[in-house]
Design a protein around this motif. Structure first.
Motif: not given
Length: 421
Positions: A1-9, A280-284, A304-312
């Motif tokens: 999910m995109t958020a107004p602040t970056p996704d950090s761990r 690619a592994e995650g989507i599979g 949701i994460a896959a849709l973000h990753a799929d966008a060029r």
């Protein structure tokens, strides 16, 4: 999910010089002129839960068995470089059992001690039974606090030392040792003969993943390793969904920070730095889980994460579909955090005013509510309100990196205000 602040761990302990010789299964010593081969610490981590499970199945109390296994691991670090065993697991089982018996003989409960000594198995190959799954359930016992469950999982299933776990969590080693000791006492009377709660185990593993990485232990990578093992052991699509989610988030890690260490929002990240193999592994894995038609919260988050990753590019993100997946996630969990992220997605898909309307239905005390409010006002052109809210959100930010990012957003808007020199 995109958020107004970056996704950090966000070195193994020294070997015990007084440790007894470990019999059985060792190869002849290497030539004195040969350089000792380094111990494969990854192999030790892989073997830890199996060895611990064998001791518990033989009748050892969990807390005492876990201590014995840790002692055996230190023995291995001392002995193996010069004298590697033919059967590493069998060697560790024998060493850990003898360590356990040594401790048992010093105990005041004579009858229990003598019974356990009488049951000492003959040296030979260890059982092929895998108790790893039972240990996952034990370490995620509902009687444990989340922090204790995470620490015990990393120690008993992950094979990390107390020092490594303490370093990763930036707490003193003595503090972490006390936390682990309390957790072991809590579960010491629980038998490994009942099915556990997969959902609880998944929550613990996700907590580990979200701690990110620090020091010499990458907790995100460790969580992926443990979740991969769990997914291979459980006939349920949710562990696979969690594994996919972790891989997709982890793939973006190289792009999350700028060279100066500042956070980079998802929309501004250099997507060439994303790990395409992990994506690619995650989507599979996600496709395989969704095909089983047993949707769960981690599969929905992974979608949701896959849709973000799929966008060029950020502009090509399929926000309407992301909103649909958030609708599914809210239906599954009724989570306030999911509703908050859904408001952000609606703001992207249908415009900031619609997003603000969705946000208005939520509790303003939610974590990061003010940051989302600031971002939606920013997108709507309400610069003065957005700057004020960014500053307020920065004051409430849970990490220094987020505080810095939000403060910079407020400063940017204040600098753009009419009349600003």
């Amino acid at each position: 999910m995109t958020a107004p602040t970056p996704d950090s761990r966000p070195a193994p302990d020294p070997a015990d010089p007084t440790a007894p010789a470990v019999p059985g299964g060792a190869r002849p010593s290497a030539s004195p002129s040969a350089s000792p081969a380094p111990v494969d610490e990854a192999l030790l981590r892989e073997l830890t839960p199996a060895v611990l499970g064998i001791l518990v199945r033989r009748g050892a109390d969990f807390a005492a068995a876990e201590d014995a296994v840790q002692d055996a691991l230190l023995d291995a670090l001392r002995v193996w470089p010069a004298d590697p065993p033919r059967d590493p697991r069998g060697w560790l089982v024998t060493a850990a059992w003898r360590r356990f018996l040594d401790a048992t003989r010093a105990d005041t409960a004579r009858r229990r001690r003598e019974d356990l000594v009488d049951r000492e198995p003959e040296p030979g190959p260890a059982s092929d039974a895998d108790d790893t799954l039972s240990l996952y359930f034990l370490c995620a016992h509902p009687a444990l606090s989340p922090s204790s469950a995470v620490a015990l999982t990393l120690r008993a299933v992950g094979g990390l030392t107390t020092r490594q776990i303490a370093h990763a969590y930036l707490v003193p080693e003595a503090t972490m040792a006390q936390r682990i000791s309390r957790a072991k006492r809590t579960v010491s009377g629980v038998r490994l003969d009942r099915p556990g709660d997969v959902a609880t185990v998944l929550r613990v593993l996700y907590l580990v993943f979200n701690e990110g990485y620090s020091g010499d232990v990458d907790l995100a990578a460790e969580a992926i390793r443990l979740t991969r093992r769990l997914a291979a052991s459980v006939d349920h699509p949710e562990p696979a969904g969690l594994l996919a989610l972790m891989l997709l988030h982890h793939a973006r890690r190289p792009a999350r920070t700028a060279p100066d260490g500042s956070l980079v929002p998802l929309a501004e990240q250099d997507r060439c730095r994303w790990d395409t193999a992990a994506i690619a592994e995650g989507i599979g894995i996600l496709h395989g889980a969704l095909a089983r038609d047993r949707l769960g919260e981690y599969q929905a988050q992974a979608a949701i994460a896959a849709l973000h990753a799929d966008a060029r590019t950020a502009e090509e993100t399929d926000w309407p579909q992301i909103v649909e997946w958030y609708d599914e996630l809210v239906a599954l969990t009724d989570s306030p955090v999911a509703r908050l992220n859904r408001a952000v997605a609606i703001g992207e898909a249908d415009g900031p005013r619609v997003g603000l309307a969705a946000l208005a239905e939520l509790d303003p005390d939610l974590p990061r509510y003010t940051a989302v409010n600031a971002w939606l006002h920013d997108r709507n052109g309400d610069r003065a309100d957005a700057a004020r809210l960014y500053a307020e959100a920065a004051h409430r930010a849970p990490t220094l990196a987020e505080r810095t990012h939000l403060t910079r957003q407020a400063a940017r808007l204040n600098a753009e205000a009419p009349g600003t020199p």
